[in-house]
Enzyme design. Structure first.
Site, PDB file in Angstrom:
ATOM      1  N   CYS A 105       0.898  -1.151   0.000  1.00  0.00           N
ATOM      2  CA  CYS A 105       0.000   0.000   0.000  1.00  0.00           C
ATOM      3  C   CYS A 105       0.937   1.202   0.000  1.00  0.00           C
ATOM      4  O   CYS A 105       1.488   1.553   1.042  1.00  0.00           O
ATOM      5  CB  CYS A 105      -0.924   0.034   1.207  1.00  0.00           C
ATOM      6  SG  CYS A 105      -1.943   1.527   1.183  1.00  0.00           S
ATOM      7  N   CYS A 108      -0.326   4.112   2.427  1.00  0.00           N
ATOM      8  CA  CYS A 108      -0.299   3.971   3.889  1.00  0.00           C
ATOM      9  C   CYS A 108       0.042   2.530   4.267  1.00  0.00           C
ATOM     10  O   CYS A 108       1.194   2.141   4.157  1.00  0.00           O
ATOM     11  CB  CYS A 108      -1.600   4.455   4.509  1.00  0.00           C
ATOM     12  SG  CYS A 108      -3.094   3.892   3.659  1.00  0.00           S
ATOM     13  N   SER A 109      -0.906   1.747   4.682  1.00  0.00           N
ATOM     14  CA  SER A 109      -0.564   0.409   5.192  1.00  0.00           C
ATOM     15  C   SER A 109      -1.703  -0.579   5.019  1.00  0.00           C
ATOM     16  O   SER A 109      -1.778  -1.561   5.754  1.00  0.00           O
ATOM     17  CB  SER A 109      -0.216   0.512   6.673  1.00  0.00           C
ATOM     18  OG  SER A 109      -1.342   1.007   7.386  1.00  0.00           O
ATOM     19  N   CYS A 110      -2.622  -0.325   4.068  1.00  0.00           N
ATOM     20  CA  CYS A 110      -3.810  -1.181   3.934  1.00  0.00           C
ATOM     21  C   CYS A 110      -3.418  -2.628   3.676  1.00  0.00           C
ATOM     22  O   CYS A 110      -2.585  -2.913   2.832  1.00  0.00           O
ATOM     23  CB  CYS A 110      -4.694  -0.686   2.797  1.00  0.00           C
ATOM     24  SG  CYS A 110      -5.243   1.006   3.043  1.00  0.00           S
TER      25      CYS A 110
HETATM   26 FE    FE Z   1      -3.129   1.929   3.113  1.00  0.00          FE
END
Ligand code: FE
Length: 204
Positions: A105, A108-110
């Site tokens: 991602c 971000c960090s999905c």
């Molecule tokens: Fe994310």
């Protein structure tokens, strides 16, 4: 809160800030009974990469399930009960001997929480998010996964809706393994695509 040399206030650790927020909301009676505890259980117990490992092992041993997983990942994971936040639209990416899929991602960090668990720290780092897109082969090598030079690497950047999981190639030497044995060798890193399932030398 103290100020740093740059004038930017220093922040307390995330856990302290979360706890302060929890206490403030709790004092106002804004948190329903058992709400925080129920989410703690979901994050610490229910969202587990063993879930994704079971999905992969089933796909390796059941061609009809494999077809469903590749056609409708959400439905295939729901058969195991792996549903919930960040798992509303699951897409499984099929590795082949010629193609290695990797997930990131870049914003971000999905991640696909119900199937992969929460993302590892490195997955959230600026370095991984920036570099895996530009030089995936080198990043994978640094993480211990050296791919043949002619293997094509496809990096999938998570969108607002889509949550990916990688369906790795079933390793040679596992032809007579049970589904449970197969699930044992599928790690969170394998589901993200930065590692490939390894057959322990002793059982090969
Ligand atoms: Fe994310």
């Amino acid at each position: 809160m103290s100020a740093t040399a740059t004038g930017i206030p220093e922040q307390a650790p995330a856990s302290d800030r979360a706890w302060a927020l929890f206490k403030a909301l709790d004092q106002k009676n804004l948190i329903p009974q058992g709400y925080a505890e129920s989410w703690k259980k979901v994050f610490e117990i229910d969202f587990d990469p063993k879930n994704g490992a079971r999905v992969v092992a089933r796909a390796w041993t059941d061609p009809a399930y494999r077809d469903l997983l590749l056609r409708d990942g959400t439905a295939a994971c729901a058969q195991f009960g792996y549903t919930g936040p960040q798992g509303e639209y699951i897409v499984a990416l099929e590795d082949t001997p010629a193609i290695k899929n990797v997930i990131v991602c870049s914003l971000c960090s999905c991640t696909n929480w119900p199937v992969l668990g929460l993302p590892p720290e490195w997955y959230k780092s600026f370095e991984y998010r920036a570099r895996v897109v530009r030089e995936p082969r080198k990043v994978l090598e640094e993480m211990g996964t050296t791919l043949p030079a002619d293997t094509e690497i496809r990096v999938y950047d998570t969108t607002a809706e889509t949550r990916y999981m990688v369906l790795p190639v079933r390793p040679d030497g596992t032809e007579d393994w049970t589904e449970e044995q197969l699930a044992e060798i599928v790690t969170k890193d394998c589901l993200i695509g930065v590692a490939v399932p390894q057959v322990p030398a002793t059982t090969n």
